[in-house]
Design a protein around this motif. Sequence first.
Motif, PDB file in Angstrom:
ATOM      1  N   GLY A 575     -14.649  -3.041  32.679  1.00 19.26           N
ATOM      2  CA  GLY A 575     -13.443  -3.400  31.945  1.00 19.26           C
ATOM      3  C   GLY A 575     -12.249  -2.496  32.153  1.00 19.26           C
ATOM      4  N   VAL A 576     -12.281  -1.624  33.171  1.00 19.79           N
ATOM      5  CA  VAL A 576     -11.143  -0.765  33.492  1.00 19.79           C
ATOM      6  C   VAL A 576     -10.438  -1.359  34.713  1.00 19.79           C
ATOM      7  CG1 VAL A 576     -10.395   1.544  34.173  1.00 19.79           C
ATOM      8  CG2 VAL A 576     -12.317   1.267  32.582  1.00 19.79           C
ATOM      9  N   GLU A 577      -9.194  -1.767  34.541  1.00 15.95           N
ATOM     10  CA  GLU A 577      -8.444  -2.350  35.662  1.00 15.95           C
ATOM     11  C   GLU A 577      -8.246  -1.292  36.740  1.00 15.95           C
ATOM     12  OE1 GLU A 577      -4.128  -4.461  36.652  1.00 15.95           O
ATOM     13  OE2 GLU A 577      -4.686  -3.990  34.574  1.00 15.95           O
ATOM     14  N   PRO A 578      -8.774  -1.510  37.962  1.00 19.96           N
ATOM     15  CA  PRO A 578      -8.739  -0.436  38.969  1.00 19.96           C
ATOM     16  C   PRO A 578      -7.380  -0.280  39.646  1.00 19.96           C
ATOM     17  CG  PRO A 578      -9.925  -2.352  39.820  1.00 19.96           C
ATOM     18  CD  PRO A 578      -9.569  -2.670  38.404  1.00 19.96           C
ATOM     19  N   ARG A 579      -6.830   0.911  39.499  1.00 21.20           N
ATOM     20  CA  ARG A 579      -5.658   1.360  40.259  1.00 21.20           C
ATOM     21  C   ARG A 579      -6.045   2.733  40.801  1.00 21.20           C
ATOM     22  NH1 ARG A 579      -3.341  -1.100  35.702  1.00 21.20           N
ATOM     23  NH2 ARG A 579      -3.213   0.895  34.597  1.00 21.20           N
ATOM     24  N   VAL A 580      -6.284   2.803  42.100  1.00 21.99           N
ATOM     25  CA  VAL A 580      -6.986   3.935  42.700  1.00 21.99           C
ATOM     26  C   VAL A 580      -6.017   4.972  43.238  1.00 21.99           C
ATOM     27  CG1 VAL A 580      -8.686   4.641  44.425  1.00 21.99           C
ATOM     28  CG2 VAL A 580      -8.883   2.401  43.315  1.00 21.99           C
ATOM     29  N   ALA A 581      -6.223   6.212  42.809  1.00 25.98           N
ATOM     30  CA  ALA A 581      -5.456   7.350  43.324  1.00 25.98           C
ATOM     31  C   ALA A 581      -6.377   8.204  44.187  1.00 25.98           C
ATOM     32  CB  ALA A 581      -4.886   8.169  42.181  1.00 25.98           C
ATOM     33  N   MET A 582      -6.009   8.378  45.463  1.00 32.08           N
ATOM     34  CA  MET A 582      -6.767   9.231  46.372  1.00 32.08           C
ATOM     35  C   MET A 582      -6.137  10.628  46.287  1.00 32.08           C
ATOM     36  SD  MET A 582      -8.836   6.916  47.592  1.00 32.08           S
ATOM     37  CE  MET A 582      -9.589   7.598  49.066  1.00 32.08           C
ATOM     38  N   LEU A 583      -6.809  11.533  45.602  1.00 31.16           N
ATOM     39  CA  LEU A 583      -6.216  12.811  45.219  1.00 31.16           C
ATOM     40  C   LEU A 583      -6.213  13.830  46.360  1.00 31.16           C
ATOM     41  CD1 LEU A 583      -7.749  13.162  41.651  1.00 31.16           C
ATOM     42  CD2 LEU A 583      -5.484  12.315  42.272  1.00 31.16           C
ATOM     43  N   SER A 584      -5.157  14.612  46.349  1.00 27.47           N
ATOM     44  CA  SER A 584      -5.018  15.696  47.310  1.00 27.47           C
ATOM     45  C   SER A 584      -4.091  16.743  46.696  1.00 27.47           C
ATOM     46  CB  SER A 584      -4.432  15.180  48.626  1.00 27.47           C
ATOM     47  OG  SER A 584      -4.245  16.246  49.541  1.00 27.47           O
TER      48      SER A 584
END
Length: 713
Positions: A575-584
């Motif tokens: 139930g979490v709408e995915p908005r993906v952050a690729m961290l650096s």
Amino acid sequence: MSRVARSVYVTGIDRGDGRQAVELGVMELLARQVDAVGVFRPLVHADDPAEKGTDHVVELLRARYRVDLPAEDLYGLSYEEAAALQAAQGQDELVSVLVDRFRAVERRCQAVLVLGTDFAGTNIPDELAFNARLANEFGAWVLPVVGGQGEDAQAVVAEVRNAHRAYTDLGCSALAMIANRVAPAAKQRIQRTLTEKLPVPVYVIPEEPSLSAPTVAQLVDATGAEVLLGDAAGLARDVRSFVFGGAMLPTFLDALTEGALVVTPGDRADLLIGALAAHAAGAPPIAGVLLTLGQHPGPNVMALAARLAPGTPVAVVPEGSWLTAAALTHLEGRIGPDSHRKAETALGLFELHVDTAELTKRIELSPSERVTPMMFEHALLERARAQRRHIVLPEGTEERVLRAAEVLLRRNICDLTLLGERDAVQRRAASLGLELPHPEEAADRARLRIVDPATSPLRESFAELYARARAHKGMTLERALDVVTDVSYFGTLMVQEGIADGMVSGAVHSTAATIRPAFEVIRTAPGAAIVSSVFFMCLADRVLVYGDCAVNPDPDAQQLADIAVQSAETAAQFGVEPRVAMLSYSTGTSGSGADVDKVREATELVRRARPDILVEGPIQYDAAVDPHVAATKLPGSSVAGRATVLVFPDLNTGNNTYKAVQRSAGAVAVGPVLQGLRKPVNDLSRGALVEDIVNTVAITAIQSQRPAEGAEQ
């Protein structure tokens, strides 16, 4: 109703209806929808409504659901104050005062549960009409509860219909009708008849003896007993029956039953030690021992008693057995702030027999935009219960696992198998005072099995299966027969063969011991290059997904992309709408170097493989979650400032970040949740609390509700 009701007024028609279980169930239902839930008791049995602990139900709800209001605001008036006010100024003035105090709570909450009068020595003329008037003045739905204890089906039907007519004739909007504490054999007939005759939903809840059973602590309070031995968990045990000891030991032992409180003169050391020894052996687990005549056993006897059954209550009263029996026989259990086990039983009963989805729809609450840790945890349990699955717990004698198992079974979250030698598991449960159900109990309740891998008839077939799967590594059938007696391997093979739907372990086993059998037997799902993990990080107002914080030390770009895709899918499943952050350590094109290039490449791989996933990277943590920073560093990004899935470049960064956020921000970390396997197996932290185990089992059950692609391959 003239306006949307944000309150539910639970009331009755007489005492003895067991309304506490319904009140707890409704509060749970409200807490799943909104984060600011209030409770209000218009009238209370106390001269000082502000006194802490004045009302055990209010205090239970306030503590359990974190009602963030001063205790004194949750009460209207005492019955004595109400009687004096009504006598002096009339009922209109009394109602006006109560409405003002209710509105003060309502203004600060998104929904309020109102607890009606209890029909017990209240001195209120026409108490039913008074409750109806308050419900109308509060603008609340009314939920009448009719007690059916000792009544036949025809009498219960008549009383429920009369109650419905009485409240609706007085202008109330009935949310539903509940017949509670009915004889189980009459449940279906009552349900069928009332459903045909009433225009509102009707729910029929059968009698549950454990809810009406007093606890040892209640009996200690009622008799003024002095506690000689016993911990808080032991004092919370339910007393199902009494055994008055006077016979010789062999005859006395035959009379012991599960949950019995032994009442015997304090000079009968033989019966004291015999009862505790029987309890320690697991057959039967007693509630405790109450010694009469004010006689304290000697120090040697007490030392032996403490070693035999640690935690089991032993108390002494000055009176003899006759007066003690008279004080005990009419006590009935109640659900209070410390009655955690009764609360779980009550919730399980309510959720089993009440259509909570239908009830929620009728209330028409607008779900909160905020998702609190409690709301997320409630949602997990609700989803797991909706399609009950079977989870295997290999660590069957571990205290935290057994306590979690009791909660899961009482709430009907899932069926369970505990692995371990049967007598050892039962003795351990008995020593903890836990009540685990028998396999033959009703099919509509969650069931428990105890399986010993060493003696199970499945051992041989599992060994053959494992030997074939690992033949390329030189595994033989003879060696496999030994390997599969390991509880982690046995549990994994149960999952692989579809005997269980998932496995949770790791409270005492290492991560390697939990995951290695899954790698060898279950293997990765089609399309998954690796197995990875996420944590659900429950902050004060939202849930974020962190991956990978537990499995892969230094993933390359392809593996990092795979982790991102898996994490987005897991987020969506829960139930979490995915908005993906690729961290650096840099954002956008501002930085360079091998570490940044890896993240940049992984981001492009995700975009090419899954154009449906919103992804941004490389990006720093602040730009990922803070809209103001994002507006400066990555204006126009669909992810920056709004990220919900945060993928860390390596295990060192991920593991330390999740722990820092957990400790510094007070976040609730649920996980690790493994992803990428064909069937769900999840690992626990060795420091996992009982609540962590409950949540992880619920997550595993939910994962198993979606058939894994290629699971049969």
